[in-house]
Scaffold this motif. Structure first.
Motif, mmCIF file in Angstrom:
data_model
loop_
_atom_site.group_PDB
_atom_site.id
_atom_site.type_symbol
_atom_site.label_atom_id
_atom_site.label_comp_id
_atom_site.label_asym_id
_atom_site.label_seq_id
_atom_site.Cartn_x
_atom_site.Cartn_y
_atom_site.Cartn_z
ATOM 1 N N SER A 9 0.807 -1.213 0.000
ATOM 2 C CA SER A 9 0.000 0.000 0.000
ATOM 3 C C SER A 9 0.840 1.262 0.000
ATOM 4 O O SER A 9 0.500 2.235 -0.666
ATOM 5 C CB SER A 9 -0.966 0.010 1.187
ATOM 6 N N ALA A 10 1.946 1.280 0.720
ATOM 7 C CA ALA A 10 2.778 2.485 0.753
ATOM 8 C C ALA A 10 3.402 2.763 -0.601
ATOM 9 O O ALA A 10 3.402 3.891 -1.075
ATOM 10 C CB ALA A 10 3.865 2.354 1.813
ATOM 11 N N LEU A 11 3.941 1.728 -1.249
ATOM 12 C CA LEU A 11 4.561 1.932 -2.554
ATOM 13 C C LEU A 11 3.525 2.265 -3.606
ATOM 14 O O LEU A 11 3.706 3.161 -4.414
ATOM 15 C CB LEU A 11 5.331 0.670 -2.973
ATOM 16 N N VAL A 12 2.412 1.579 -3.588
ATOM 17 C CA VAL A 12 1.400 1.777 -4.620
ATOM 18 C C VAL A 12 0.767 3.153 -4.522
ATOM 19 O O VAL A 12 0.432 3.759 -5.525
ATOM 20 C CB VAL A 12 0.323 0.677 -4.526
ATOM 21 N N SER A 13 0.608 3.692 -3.314
ATOM 22 C CA SER A 13 -0.031 4.998 -3.196
ATOM 23 C C SER A 13 0.960 6.130 -3.028
ATOM 24 O O SER A 13 0.580 7.255 -2.744
ATOM 25 C CB SER A 13 -1.009 4.993 -2.019
ATOM 26 N N ALA A 14 2.253 5.881 -3.221
ATOM 27 C CA ALA A 14 3.254 6.918 -3.020
ATOM 28 C C ALA A 14 3.136 8.009 -4.064
ATOM 29 O O ALA A 14 2.853 7.759 -5.199
ATOM 30 C CB ALA A 14 4.644 6.298 -3.066
ATOM 31 N N GLY A 15 3.358 9.227 -3.681
ATOM 32 C CA GLY A 15 3.339 10.412 -4.558
ATOM 33 C C GLY A 15 4.192 11.468 -3.924
ATOM 34 O O GLY A 15 5.137 11.136 -3.276
ATOM 35 N N ALA A 16 3.918 12.740 -4.010
ATOM 36 C CA ALA A 16 4.783 13.770 -3.431
ATOM 37 C C ALA A 16 4.121 14.483 -2.280
ATOM 38 O O ALA A 16 2.997 14.902 -2.369
ATOM 39 C CB ALA A 16 5.165 14.781 -4.492
ATOM 40 N N LEU A 17 4.823 14.630 -1.179
ATOM 41 C CA LEU A 17 4.325 15.351 -0.025
ATOM 42 C C LEU A 17 4.703 16.826 -0.145
ATOM 43 O O LEU A 17 5.122 17.450 0.803
ATOM 44 C CB LEU A 17 4.918 14.752 1.257
ATOM 45 N N ALA A 18 4.558 17.362 -1.322
ATOM 46 C CA ALA A 18 4.946 18.740 -1.585
ATOM 47 C C ALA A 18 3.704 19.610 -1.696
ATOM 48 O O ALA A 18 2.594 19.121 -1.758
ATOM 49 C CB ALA A 18 5.759 18.801 -2.872
ATOM 50 N N GLY A 19 3.909 20.910 -1.807
ATOM 51 C CA GLY A 19 2.825 21.879 -1.797
ATOM 52 C C GLY A 19 2.073 21.988 -3.097
ATOM 53 O O GLY A 19 1.446 21.053 -3.563
ATOM 54 N N CYS A 20 2.110 23.161 -3.708
ATOM 55 C CA CYS A 20 1.283 23.450 -4.871
ATOM 56 C C CYS A 20 1.699 22.641 -6.095
ATOM 57 O O CYS A 20 2.825 22.211 -6.205
ATOM 58 C CB CYS A 20 1.339 24.936 -5.193
ATOM 59 N N ALA A 21 0.753 22.469 -6.999
ATOM 60 C CA ALA A 21 1.006 21.688 -8.206
ATOM 61 C C ALA A 21 1.934 22.440 -9.143
ATOM 62 O O ALA A 21 1.746 23.603 -9.437
ATOM 63 C CB ALA A 21 -0.301 21.368 -8.914
ATOM 64 N N VAL A 22 2.973 21.767 -9.569
ATOM 65 C CA VAL A 22 3.928 22.295 -10.538
ATOM 66 C C VAL A 22 4.148 21.183 -11.551
ATOM 67 O O VAL A 22 4.295 20.031 -11.195
ATOM 68 C CB VAL A 22 5.268 22.671 -9.867
ATOM 69 N N ASN A 23 4.134 21.512 -12.823
ATOM 70 C CA ASN A 23 4.294 20.495 -13.854
ATOM 71 C C ASN A 23 5.751 20.192 -14.137
ATOM 72 O O ASN A 23 6.609 21.074 -14.094
ATOM 73 C CB ASN A 23 3.622 20.940 -15.151
ATOM 74 N N GLY A 24 6.011 18.955 -14.465
ATOM 75 C CA GLY A 24 7.284 18.526 -14.996
ATOM 76 C C GLY A 24 8.501 18.979 -14.233
ATOM 77 O O GLY A 24 8.677 18.656 -13.077
ATOM 78 N N MET A 25 9.340 19.749 -14.914
ATOM 79 C CA MET A 25 10.615 20.164 -14.354
ATOM 80 C C MET A 25 10.661 21.653 -14.032
ATOM 81 O O MET A 25 11.735 22.214 -13.883
ATOM 82 C CB MET A 25 11.730 19.787 -15.324
ATOM 83 N N GLU A 26 9.499 22.279 -13.890
ATOM 84 C CA GLU A 26 9.467 23.693 -13.518
ATOM 85 C C GLU A 26 10.248 23.905 -12.236
ATOM 86 O O GLU A 26 10.125 23.149 -11.285
ATOM 87 C CB GLU A 26 8.024 24.166 -13.302
ATOM 88 N N GLY A 27 11.051 24.949 -12.217
ATOM 89 C CA GLY A 27 11.817 25.278 -11.019
ATOM 90 C C GLY A 27 13.160 24.597 -10.928
ATOM 91 O O GLY A 27 13.950 24.912 -10.035
ATOM 92 N N LEU A 28 13.453 23.642 -11.821
ATOM 93 C CA LEU A 28 14.760 22.978 -11.796
ATOM 94 C C LEU A 28 15.765 23.809 -12.585
ATOM 95 O O LEU A 28 15.439 24.414 -13.595
ATOM 96 C CB LEU A 28 14.685 21.584 -12.410
ATOM 97 N N SER A 29 17.009 23.799 -12.126
ATOM 98 C CA SER A 29 18.071 24.478 -12.855
ATOM 99 C C SER A 29 18.383 23.711 -14.139
ATOM 100 O O SER A 29 17.975 22.555 -14.306
ATOM 101 C CB SER A 29 19.334 24.556 -11.989
ATOM 102 N N THR A 30 19.121 24.332 -15.035
ATOM 103 C CA THR A 30 19.494 23.664 -16.283
ATOM 104 C C THR A 30 20.282 22.372 -16.023
ATOM 105 O O THR A 30 19.974 21.342 -16.628
ATOM 106 C CB THR A 30 20.283 24.627 -17.194
ATOM 107 N N PRO A 31 21.272 22.364 -15.103
ATOM 108 C CA PRO A 31 21.962 21.092 -14.817
ATOM 109 C C PRO A 31 21.023 20.027 -14.246
ATOM 110 O O PRO A 31 21.151 18.848 -14.568
ATOM 111 C CB PRO A 31 23.044 21.480 -13.811
ATOM 112 N N GLN A 32 20.068 20.437 -13.401
ATOM 113 C CA GLN A 32 19.111 19.472 -12.855
ATOM 114 C C GLN A 32 18.222 18.910 -13.959
ATOM 115 O O GLN A 32 17.904 17.720 -13.957
ATOM 116 C CB GLN A 32 18.255 20.137 -11.773
ATOM 117 N N GLN A 33 17.809 19.754 -14.900
ATOM 118 C CA GLN A 33 16.992 19.279 -16.015
ATOM 119 C C GLN A 33 17.775 18.288 -16.873
ATOM 120 O O GLN A 33 17.217 17.269 -17.298
ATOM 121 C CB GLN A 33 16.506 20.457 -16.861
#
Length: 196
Positions: A9-33
């Motif tokens: 159940s933990a693996l199957v329902s895992a997602g992100a415990l983060a705040g607002c919805a952000v798509n894809g790689m928004e906010g990542l630096s160029t090296p991180q992308q």
């Protein structure tokens, strides 16, 4: 069967415990992308990985056995705590408990394990990269559903091999804080994966 179902159940329902919805790689630096694209390429390589796994959690539950991963599919064949098989691909996960004869079918919709099994895996749109870190010889990436990040967190660790980055562990924490870790070892490539 309850204990076996809790194992997943933990693996199957895992997602992100983060705040607002952000798509894809928004906010990542160029090296991180760039590193995120390397991880995408590794997860989409047309090979089958096989080896051993050890599962820790949730709670006092655990297990071990043989695994195989190819783009779009994950298979776990447990030898402990007792014989079970888990097959995850497409839209469902199926757990077959050989000891009790019970078969459990779980939807992979709206959970990161399902996102990992997309063909191809793309860190855009529905998948959000919440964190990525690279060190010499390794990379770690955390993933979530872009439109529902409060469901949990799935973190993948990959190591550098002769053929590039290779999956080494899956670490999932669900919205209730249940954690499950699959550590992979003795991983080999068994050739081209079958077409899906």
């Amino acid at each position: 069967m309850k204990a076996a179902t809790r194992l997943f159940s933990a693996l199957v329902s895992a997602g992100a415990l983060a705040g607002c919805a952000v798509n894809g790689m928004e906010g990542l630096s160029t090296p991180q992308q760039r590193e995120a694209h390397r991880v995408e390429a590794a997860l989409n390589r047309p090979v089958t990985l096989e080896g051993h796994f050890v599962q820790m959690g949730p709670g006092q539950n655990g297990g071990a056995g043989h695994f195989s991963y190819r783009p779009g599919a994950l298979a776990l064949d447990y030898v402990s705590p007792h014989p079970m098989t888990l097959r995850a691909s497409g839209t469902h996960l199926v757990l077959d408990d050989k000891q009790t004869g019970a078969v459990t079918r779980v939807s992979l919709a709206r959970n990161p394990l399902g996102l990992l099994l997309h063909i191809p895996v793309r860190f855009t749109g529905a998948i959000r990269v919440t964190d990525i870190r690279a060190t010499p010889g390794a990379a770690q990436i955390s993933l979530a559903e872009s439109d529902n990040p409060s469901q949990g967190l799935l973190t993948l660790q990959l190591i550098e091999t002769k053929s590039g980055l290779q999956l080494a562990s899956l670490d999932g924490v669900d919205a209730r804080g249940n954690r499950i870790v699959l550590s992979l070892s003795e991983v080999i490539e068994t050739g081209a994966s079958p077409k899906n």
